[in-house]
Design an enzyme around this catalytic site. Structure first.
Site, short mmCIF file in Angstrom:
data_model
loop_
_atom_site.label_atom_id
_atom_site.label_comp_id
_atom_site.label_asym_id
_atom_site.label_seq_id
_atom_site.Cartn_x
_atom_site.Cartn_y
_atom_site.Cartn_z
N ARG A 133 0.82 -1.21 0.00
CA ARG A 133 0.00 0.00 0.00
C ARG A 133 0.85 1.26 0.00
NH1 ARG A 133 -5.26 1.40 -1.22
NH2 ARG A 133 -5.65 3.46 -0.36
N ASP A 145 -3.95 -3.90 3.55
CA ASP A 145 -4.97 -4.58 4.33
C ASP A 145 -6.34 -4.51 3.66
OD1 ASP A 145 -3.32 -5.35 6.42
OD2 ASP A 145 -3.55 -3.45 7.47
N ASP A 188 -6.11 2.95 13.62
CA ASP A 188 -5.28 1.75 13.71
C ASP A 188 -5.32 1.10 15.09
OD1 ASP A 188 -4.50 1.82 11.11
OD2 ASP A 188 -2.52 2.67 11.45
#
Length: 435
Positions: free
Chosen positions: A97, A121, A319
């Protein structure tokens, strides 16, 4: 595919020093493309995603030298843009990413950049509009090959512009900022992300000769310069690891000290854990979490159920919501976890329910957790790590559980946490890595 075998129910005791911040490292390493001069970066976390980015830059032509553990020198004085058209680059970038952040520096310095739709993810929709709309405002021509899922930007010259970002995207702000520092004229970025990662990137760019004001706010002003020089930069401690270790201490009833935690850059993270009833002592730049038999979730002033929600900085980082959710399963009281940003990040709760947690998944963004107050231990089970943060949350649950657990697909955890098994084993955990 590797697997963790975990013997749960053990008390831990000792020191866990956080690694360098993954999210900062990905931005900082991409920024080395902005100058032909040597740039030295220290406290780099040697984790899968970061090492893959360093490898990608090396194949792009950046000279990379590992000076010591976590210390690297980069020099982008002979870039091979043809590599961006290769199948090898496509394979590397798709799996990472953070590769999206090479676009701004390459466009600014060489007038063109290419990138396949990056991976990362699977936590929900992660659009890139903010990146490319911002670069277009600076004068870039944008194209998207829908068949090959490939993005390209080109510009003979970038010119400063005013822009109001449609979302305070961290990587989007970073990409636009790195392009704007070499654009002609003044760029104003409103609704810019202002996380510590962006502040660190901005300070690094200033040390390289960029002219940036408003650092730490959501309004950045950049006066373009013609070139940037080399520098030395040290990456902050990883706030996500710090939060993970606080949650680990609470769930396992362990006494853990987190030295060099970067307290001034943690924002509301410590206070948010205190709202779950977790005690901690801050001594200088260290955090000490005493062993607690129980911790009780606060309510709001009117007695209504506590809500823990993510928000753009200085709000709570998304996160850490997976960690807050798993920690709440053993608290006294109830809490609503509201993940506003990503619609698939809470789907791992079915694994916790299998372990005996009491969780109601209200919708893709919200879950209500009824704490067990450590009166009923979670049960060991077999699980699969769906992403980095959920993987560590499941690892924390397994360490606190009664019996043995297995977690497969731990390569996801390795993407964000360096040698997490050996570091936890050193303070009393029983984790075996089976390859």
């Amino acid at each position: 595919m590797a697997t963790f075998h975990i013997e749960g129910g053990k008390k831990l005791k000792g020191t866990l020093e956080p690694q360098g911040a993954k999210n900062e490292a990905l931005q900082i390493i991409c920024a080395t493309l902005l100058s032909p001069e040597p740039i030295t970066i220290t406290n780099i976390p040697e984790i899968r995603d970061v090492l893959k980015l360093i490898e990608l830059l090396g194949e792009l032509g950046v000279k990379t030298e590992r000076l010591a553990k976590g210390s690297y020198r980069f020099q982008a004085d002979n870039i091979n843009l043809d590599y961006l058209q290769s199948e090898r680059f496509s394979q590397q970038a798709i799996s990472l990413r953070g590769s999206i952040m090479i676009v701004g520096p390459l466009l600014a310095r060489f007038g063109e950049a290419y990138i396949p739709q990056p991976g990362g993810d699977k936590i929900g929709r992660r659009r890139l509009d903010t990146h490319f709309v911002g670069l277009q405002k600076l004068g870039a021509e944008f194209k998207f090959d829908a068949e090959k899922h490939f993005y390209s930007v080109k510009a003979q010259k970038l010119s400063g512009a005013y822009m109001l970002l449609d979302e305070a995207s961290v990587t989007g702000t970073a990409n636009i900022l790195m392009a704007a520092v070499l654009a002609e004229g003044t760029t104003t970025i409103y609704n810019a992300a202002c996380e510590p990662y962006l502040q660190q990137l901005s300070r690094m760019l200033v040390s390289m000769g960029a002219k940036i004001s408003g650092i730490g706010s959501n309004l950045l002003n950049i006066e373009g310069v013609s070139s940037l020089k080399g520098c030395e930069h040290r990456i902050l401690p990883d706030m996500i690891e710090v939060g993970s270790f606080i949650g680990l201490a609470a769930m396992t009833g362990s006494e853990i000290t987190i030295p060099n935690a970067g307290i001034e850059h943690l924002g509301i993270i410590p206070d948010s854990f205190k709202r779950l009833g977790i005690k901690m002592e801050i001594i200088g730049d260290d955090i000490h979490i005493p062993a607690q038999d129980e911790y009780e979730i606060e309510t709001f002033i009117d007695g209504s159920i506590m809500t823990i929600a993510d928000a753009p900085w200085p709000g709570l980082t998304p996160d850490l919501l997976s960690i807050f959710l798993v920690v709440a399963t053993q608290a006294k009281g109830s809490v609503l976890i509201h993940q506003k940003m990503f619609e698939s990040r809470l789907f791992f709760v079915d694994k916790l329910i299998d372990m005996g947690a009491q969780i109601i998944l209200c919708d893709p963004h919200r879950a209500t957790v009824i704490g067990l107050n450590k009166k009923v231990q979670l049960r060991g089970t077999t699980m699969t790590s769906p992403d980095i943060r959920a993987g560590v949350a499941l690892l924390i649950a397994a360490l606190s559980a009664q019996g043995n657990s297995k977690i497969s697909n731990i390569e996801q955890i390795d993407r964000g946490y360096e040698q997490i098994d050996s570091r936890l084993n050193a303070i009393g955990a029983a984790i075996e890595r089976i390859n």
